[in-house]
Enzyme design. Sequence first.
Site, PDB file in Angstrom:
ATOM      1  NE  ARG A  71      -4.060  -2.198   1.592  1.00 32.93           N
ATOM      2  CZ  ARG A  71      -4.144  -3.400   2.159  1.00 32.93           C
ATOM      3  NH1 ARG A  71      -3.356  -3.723   3.155  1.00 32.93           N
ATOM      4  NH2 ARG A  71      -5.019  -4.293   1.738  1.00 32.93           N
ATOM      5  CG  ASP A  75     -12.468 -12.617   9.715  1.00 28.73           C
ATOM      6  OD1 ASP A  75     -11.654 -12.098  10.500  1.00 28.73           O
ATOM      7  OD2 ASP A  75     -12.133 -13.210   8.691  1.00 28.73           O
ATOM      8  CG  ASP A  91      -9.704  -7.647  10.254  1.00 29.42           C
ATOM      9  OD1 ASP A  91      -9.373  -8.311  11.243  1.00 29.42           O
ATOM     10  OD2 ASP A  91      -9.421  -7.979   9.090  1.00 29.42           O
ATOM     11  CG  ASN A 118     -11.570  -5.014   3.021  1.00 26.33           C
ATOM     12  OD1 ASN A 118     -10.361  -4.830   3.081  1.00 26.33           O
ATOM     13  ND2 ASN A 118     -12.113  -6.169   3.390  1.00 26.33           N
TER      14      ASN A 118
END
Lengths: 296, 588
Positions: free
Chosen positions: B134, B320, B322, B414
Amino acid sequence: MRWLPTIVCWVLCLCVPLAVDARVRPYDDIVASGVLKVAVYEHFAPYSFEENGKARGVDVDLAQALADSLGLKLELLWIVPGEKLDDDLRNFIWKGHYLRPGVLADLMLRVPYDKDYRNQRNDVGELANEQVVMFGPYQRERWQVVHDTRRLPKVDSIGVFRLHRIGVELESVPSFYLSTVFGGQLSANTDHFPTTAAAFAAMQGEKVDAVMGLRGELDWLLFKAKDAELKESDNTYPNLGQPTWDIGMAVHESNRQLSNAIDMQVEDMINDGRMAKLFEAYGVHYELPGLYQDLE
Amino acid sequence: MKLTGLTHSTLCLAITLASLSAVAGVTDQDISDSGKRNDQIVVNGLNQAGQRYSTLDTLNTSNVKELRPVWALSFGGEKQRGQQAQPMIKDGVMYVTASYSRVFAADARTGKKLWQYDARLPDGIMPCCDVINRGVALYGDLVIFGTLDAKLVALNKDTGKVVWKKTVADYKAGYSISAAPLIAKGKLITGVAGGEFGVVGKIEAYDPSNGELLWTRPTVEGNMGYVYKDGKAVENGISGGAPGKTWPGDLWKTGGAAPWLGGFYDPTTDSLLFGTGNPSPWNSHLRPGDNLFSSSRLALNPEDGSIKWHFQTTPHDGWDFDGVNELVSFDYQDGGKTIKAAATADRNGFFYVLDRTNGKFIRGFPFVDKITWAKGLDKDGRPIYDDAHRPGEPGAEKKGTSVFVAPSFLGGKNWMPMAYSQDTGLFYVPSNEWGMDMWNEGVTYKKGAAYLGAGFTIKPLNEDYIGVLRAIDPKTGKEVWRYKNYAPLWGGVLATKGNLVFTGNPEGYLMAFDAKTGEKLYQFNTGSGVIASPVTWEMDGEQYVTVLSGWGGAVPLWGGEVAKRIKDLDQGGMIWTFKLPKELVAKH
């Protein structure tokens, strides 16, 4: 993000369900190349591991015996285990991994031989592992407790772990089991370790009184420890979903000629006692897989 | 007198050094000024707050259709997988990372490649989700980035040669780094990704000049943090004070919570703002409790890594979710008072506005159309669970019992960063409308052993779109406009003073919207999916825009209904740079 790798296999299943990957080597090509590529798990004593730079273990020896029987040289591919078996089958048998373009194994060992697993469907109702042939059961595996008799003389039932500490591998069935059985009463006495070997070392260091793990791993650790006070228990495991299962192998669905050739060798090795000897060399109990137990 | 003389000469020396380093590369001043200067991009997020907002308005709603591609550069080779980096610009040079832990430096005017660095990756790395990276951090003469095998590598900005290299964590334990590192108060800050087994997430500070570790802060309650003095580890307090408060047994020793998406530094509160991943083990029934500091936002003291405050978006996560999504600082007026706020659009589908001075919840609201796992948020921002939508206990129930959860584990949003416009006061949130079925599998195996696993499948909620770019008012929770996209959105957003909002889509388009109305004003097909973050800057009096093109990342890794929507998208690996030519500015 932990679920992502698991689903990778479905993509190819859906898009090209019957396509044979160009990199899968047909039997004739394998024979012509003179090399059999066999995938085994890395760092997984007593089954497959490296010691002083040399590959060792029951599965390594078995792979060698199978390659020898076909007149081929053995080439090992080491599997970094994924979250589930589906990941390993995808990475080594039918799709490969983008970090190792073009690399597939001809044969993978230590693949459970289980009709229910083989017939498992994915979310859209297709066979989850339809590109894989699972065959050649060669061992029965089970869960086992080992205890230090100096601190825990006897394991009459799993209930003793209300009073004694027990070590388990993280994210394993023993961890799930001991954390939840009897309404979670054993949870506070369950210590987690990155591996069963680390839990075993903690028992030797008197941090826990027992360890629950794969019998094969515990047999090997006992074999190396040479300590008569460390013993395998024969207690039962109430509500443990699957106490035993059979271990076999896998090839690509297009490679049944290879699986047939190997199947015959495996059968011979089991029948003439060579298979049992491979296990005994590492101190591992050899238990026949169900297919052969039924015959007896 | 003597003392004064000494002070004077020290001052002279300091001035000399400062001016030298200004010539040599990125300074602390450059970083502090990142929100004001348009001639360079020296931080991830365009400004320190991470707003992805540019004060440039040469390019605006009236002339954006005249935007022209001026150069493109291929990353080459066969390594054409997901490209997610945000480019940096300094002194006419663009620095950008590409898939497989590669770094490129290019002439920002022409696209001519100046150098390339390829990290040598070991066999046996197991990245979670493609081989993306990234972006870099720039500091002094150095271009610093993290690799898939969890190393920090510092390169000379002019030659691309390695100056130092440091292992942050053991890739064999499943660790990797994909986020851009952060420079804060002269320190290099990084988190780590992955690490499923027997590990605890951590945020660490390094000396950027030599890669020496300065402090380490575990992100799971009960684990000790350290500062390093003369190479010695000195205890600096247990995260959360003590073990066992929100975890059963010894699971705090292995609790996960990896801060894998990096973070920002907020100078107004002198805090590092980072998010953490979901807890381990995956089965939530094994770990009753909140499981701090998983799925949380943390504010850390940059001096020693101690935790100032935390806000947990999903306590006791079982889906899940995050908590890594970026926490973007912004100020707003409320009854004549300036509120120092920070906002985040979480995986779990809720948008949170926090007081960034203390982490207190100001307000929260859904930013996606459907949330099933919680009925809402209470007055402190804690989710009100709907227990019918928590997956059952493995082994305790019949196999095949399935629960439907929205959003899916890939989140209402996301990794892809949102933008905040200082002009409209709106957040521009790249989101996705999808849910998942989850069930406990009857038969599973792992490394030759029986196992208890979960199965799941992602389902789009609508026939005609998954992705939705939303303009959201953080003061009211009102959605001002939305743009629907057939494939899931996976790229970052950019807002500009020119009343423009830029983003890309997997279909390959760089798109520009009217920031107030959402009207699409411009699009350009880059030839492969856009899942990176666009940037804009000014050079030679002209406004430039750059975005990476290259389909991949986590999206193509799943099957089911979603796979059908993306099956025709092809891989790539290009930098695309656009500008508005001077003569066309005059025309409008």
